[in-house]
Design a protein around this motif. Structure first.
Motif, PDB file in Angstrom:
ATOM      1  N   UNK A 166       0.829  -1.206   0.000  1.00 39.88           N
ATOM      2  CA  UNK A 166       0.000   0.000   0.000  1.00 39.88           C
ATOM      3  C   UNK A 166       0.859   1.251   0.000  1.00 39.88           C
ATOM      4  N   UNK A 167       1.923   1.233   0.798  1.00 39.36           N
ATOM      5  CA  UNK A 167       2.823   2.393   0.872  1.00 39.36           C
ATOM      6  C   UNK A 167       3.406   2.722  -0.490  1.00 39.36           C
ATOM      7  N   UNK A 168       3.695   1.700  -1.274  1.00 39.05           N
ATOM      8  CA  UNK A 168       4.285   1.919  -2.594  1.00 39.05           C
ATOM      9  C   UNK A 168       3.325   2.629  -3.530  1.00 39.05           C
ATOM     10  N   UNK A 169       2.013   2.528  -3.251  1.00 43.90           N
ATOM     11  CA  UNK A 169       1.018   3.167  -4.108  1.00 43.90           C
ATOM     12  C   UNK A 169       0.635   4.561  -3.612  1.00 43.90           C
ATOM     13  N   UNK A 170       1.131   4.957  -2.455  1.00 42.95           N
ATOM     14  CA  UNK A 170       0.742   6.226  -1.846  1.00 42.95           C
ATOM     15  C   UNK A 170       1.922   7.186  -1.855  1.00 42.95           C
ATOM     16  N   UNK A 171       1.663   8.421  -2.237  1.00 41.56           N
ATOM     17  CA  UNK A 171       2.720   9.435  -2.205  1.00 41.56           C
ATOM     18  C   UNK A 171       3.028   9.772  -0.749  1.00 41.56           C
ATOM     19  N   UNK A 172       4.309   9.932  -0.390  1.00 44.43           N
ATOM     20  CA  UNK A 172       4.677  10.226   1.006  1.00 44.43           C
ATOM     21  C   UNK A 172       4.031  11.486   1.574  1.00 44.43           C
ATOM     22  N   UNK A 173       3.550  12.385   0.704  1.00 48.11           N
ATOM     23  CA  UNK A 173       2.899  13.611   1.189  1.00 48.11           C
ATOM     24  C   UNK A 173       1.383  13.490   1.272  1.00 48.11           C
ATOM     25  N   UNK A 174       0.845  12.332   0.878  1.00 51.21           N
ATOM     26  CA  UNK A 174      -0.611  12.164   0.863  1.00 51.21           C
ATOM     27  C   UNK A 174      -1.092  11.727   2.251  1.00 51.21           C
ATOM     28  N   UNK A 175      -1.259  12.713   3.130  1.00 52.05           N
ATOM     29  CA  UNK A 175      -1.616  12.433   4.521  1.00 52.05           C
ATOM     30  C   UNK A 175      -2.937  11.678   4.634  1.00 52.05           C
ATOM     31  N   UNK A 176      -3.904  12.021   3.780  1.00 53.17           N
ATOM     32  CA  UNK A 176      -5.221  11.390   3.856  1.00 53.17           C
ATOM     33  C   UNK A 176      -5.122   9.877   3.628  1.00 53.17           C
ATOM     34  N   UNK A 177      -4.439   9.466   2.576  1.00 56.44           N
ATOM     35  CA  UNK A 177      -4.367   8.044   2.249  1.00 56.44           C
ATOM     36  C   UNK A 177      -3.451   7.290   3.216  1.00 56.44           C
ATOM     37  N   UNK A 178      -2.426   7.966   3.708  1.00 52.64           N
ATOM     38  CA  UNK A 178      -1.565   7.338   4.720  1.00 52.64           C
ATOM     39  C   UNK A 178      -2.394   7.026   5.967  1.00 52.64           C
ATOM     40  N   UNK A 179      -3.163   8.013   6.418  1.00 53.97           N
ATOM     41  CA  UNK A 179      -4.006   7.822   7.609  1.00 53.97           C
ATOM     42  C   UNK A 179      -5.027   6.719   7.393  1.00 53.97           C
ATOM     43  N   UNK A 180      -5.649   6.697   6.218  1.00 53.84           N
ATOM     44  CA  UNK A 180      -6.679   5.700   5.959  1.00 53.84           C
ATOM     45  C   UNK A 180      -6.095   4.289   5.956  1.00 53.84           C
ATOM     46  N   UNK A 181      -4.920   4.115   5.350  1.00 54.01           N
ATOM     47  CA  UNK A 181      -4.297   2.785   5.324  1.00 54.01           C
ATOM     48  C   UNK A 181      -3.922   2.320   6.729  1.00 54.01           C
ATOM     49  N   UNK A 182      -3.415   3.236   7.544  1.00 54.37           N
ATOM     50  CA  UNK A 182      -3.095   2.879   8.931  1.00 54.37           C
ATOM     51  C   UNK A 182      -4.365   2.593   9.725  1.00 54.37           C
ATOM     52  N   UNK A 183      -5.399   3.376   9.465  1.00 51.71           N
ATOM     53  CA  UNK A 183      -6.662   3.194  10.162  1.00 51.71           C
ATOM     54  C   UNK A 183      -7.239   1.808   9.890  1.00 51.71           C
ATOM     55  N   UNK A 184      -7.206   1.380   8.637  1.00 51.39           N
ATOM     56  CA  UNK A 184      -7.707   0.055   8.278  1.00 51.39           C
ATOM     57  C   UNK A 184      -6.972  -1.023   9.069  1.00 51.39           C
ATOM     58  N   UNK A 185      -5.664  -0.880   9.162  1.00 48.42           N
ATOM     59  CA  UNK A 185      -4.874  -1.885   9.880  1.00 48.42           C
ATOM     60  C   UNK A 185      -5.197  -1.893  11.373  1.00 48.42           C
ATOM     61  N   UNK A 186      -5.259  -0.716  11.977  1.00 46.76           N
ATOM     62  CA  UNK A 186      -5.480  -0.666  13.423  1.00 46.76           C
ATOM     63  C   UNK A 186      -6.915  -1.047  13.804  1.00 46.76           C
ATOM     64  N   UNK A 187      -7.845  -0.913  12.886  1.00 52.51           N
ATOM     65  CA  UNK A 187      -9.224  -1.314  13.165  1.00 52.51           C
ATOM     66  C   UNK A 187      -9.447  -2.812  12.973  1.00 52.51           C
TER      67      UNK A 187
END
Length: 333
Positions: A166-187
């Motif tokens: 997932x990280x490879x598909x997300x730009x390091x500055x894309x805070x929204x998608x970074x948060x969403x991917x982490x949220x999915x994992x922690x939930x």
């Protein structure tokens, strides 16, 4: 008097032409040729559903190379200029809106055409997306707070450890998608990658999927030339106008290529002495992005890859494929 008829109702599928083509590949000229009454290869009436993740934003015209007003008059376009730059727009939003548009267009006896260069959107429209956990407001706020205090880089590195795909598909500055991917994992305890669905085309549609692939060296030169044209057309003035409206580095729309390069790390607008650096950064990022988008559409069953350079022969080939597809579904001009 002739009566327009769509494919027999018992088939139960909506025909959709899907065209993947990166920026500067010639897709605008192609759609004008095929679907505008002014085009010399005009086939039938169609409406375009833009598969460009940034074309949805108002006021971002030059940097996104949106279709011009004349083309939109000749061929109706959907999902262009529908949001303000501060609003989020994700792949789920795209699929929902594109589904509605396809049903509407086909009900009016026209051919829906998904066309654009955001490969992730196109692949997801063809396959659908797997359901992921519903967002948890408390967890989301905690992650957003961490982004503000620790920075994107820290959470991005955290995501790389948890879900490198997932990280490879997300730009390091894309805070929204970074948060969403982490949220999915922690939930859920599962990475977003683990929620992938089996690759099977969505059953409510009958697709003709075309991939336009110009020679890479020619494509990259066209992209570089396109960026020069953007600057000549006043990209710097467009960016300044957006900032004057209160938008900034972290505004969702301005994270796009063509806009993000205008800011330094602390969010300040770069000075006029940096214009050449900005221009070259946009060229570099645009070429890299175009190359990356092809990875999303590799291996999709039934796709037709066309060596497309905008020649008469290229137009004739695409025209022939689309005409057969339309005839099979009894869609007539």
């Amino acid at each position: 008097m002739s009566t327009k008829t769509n494919k027999p109702a018992e088939e139960g599928k909506i025909p959709v032409l899907v065209i993947f083509a990166p920026t500067a590949s010639g897709k605008t000229a192609l759609t004008r040729e095929l679907f505008s009454p002014q085009g010399s290869h005009f086939i039938l009436n169609a409406e375009i559903i833009s598969a460009d993740s940034q074309a949805v934003y108002k006021g971002m015209d030059i940097g996104t190379a949106k279709p011009d007003a004349a083309l939109c008059q000749e061929i109706p376009h959907h999902l262009v200029d529908i949001l303000s730059p501060e609003q989020q727009f994700n792949v789920s939003d795209f699929i929902d809106a594109a589904d509605l548009a396809c049903r509407d267009i086909y009900s009016r006896h026209k051919l829906p055409v998904i066309c654009g260069g955001t490969g992730f959107y196109i692949r997801s429209f063809l396959y659908g997306i797997a359901p992921t956990p519903v967002s948890d407001p408390e967890l989301r706020e905690k992650l957003k707070s961490r982004i503000k205090t620790e920075g994107n880089d820290v959470l991005y590195e955290e995501l790389k450890q948890i879900d490198p795909e997932s990280a490879a598909r997300i730009h390091p500055n894309d805070a929204y998608r970074i948060c969403r991917a982490l949220e999915v994992y922690y939930l859920s305890g599962k990475t977003r990658t683990e929620f992938k669905i089996e690759p099977e085309l969505r059953s409510q549609y009958d697709f003709l999927f075309l991939v336009l692939e110009p020679p890479r060296d020619i494509l990259y030169q066209r992209i570089r030339d396109r960026v020069d044209i953007m600057f000549a057309d006043g990209l710097d003035s467009e960016v300044k106008a957006l900032i004057k409206q209160g938008y900034h580095k972290d505004t969702p729309g301005l994270k796009a290529i063509g806009y993000s390069e205008w800011f330094d790390e602390d969010g300040s607008l770069l000075g006029a002495d940096k214009l050449d650096e900005i221009r070259e950064a946009i060229k570099h990022h645009s070429c890299k992005y175009a190359k990356k988008q092809y990875t999303y559409i590799r291996g999709i069953p039934g796709s037709t890859v066309i060596d497309f350079n905008g020649t008469e022969k290229d137009f004739e080939k695409v025209c022939g494929l689309v005409k057969v597809f339309a005839d099979n579904h009894l869609i007539i001009p």
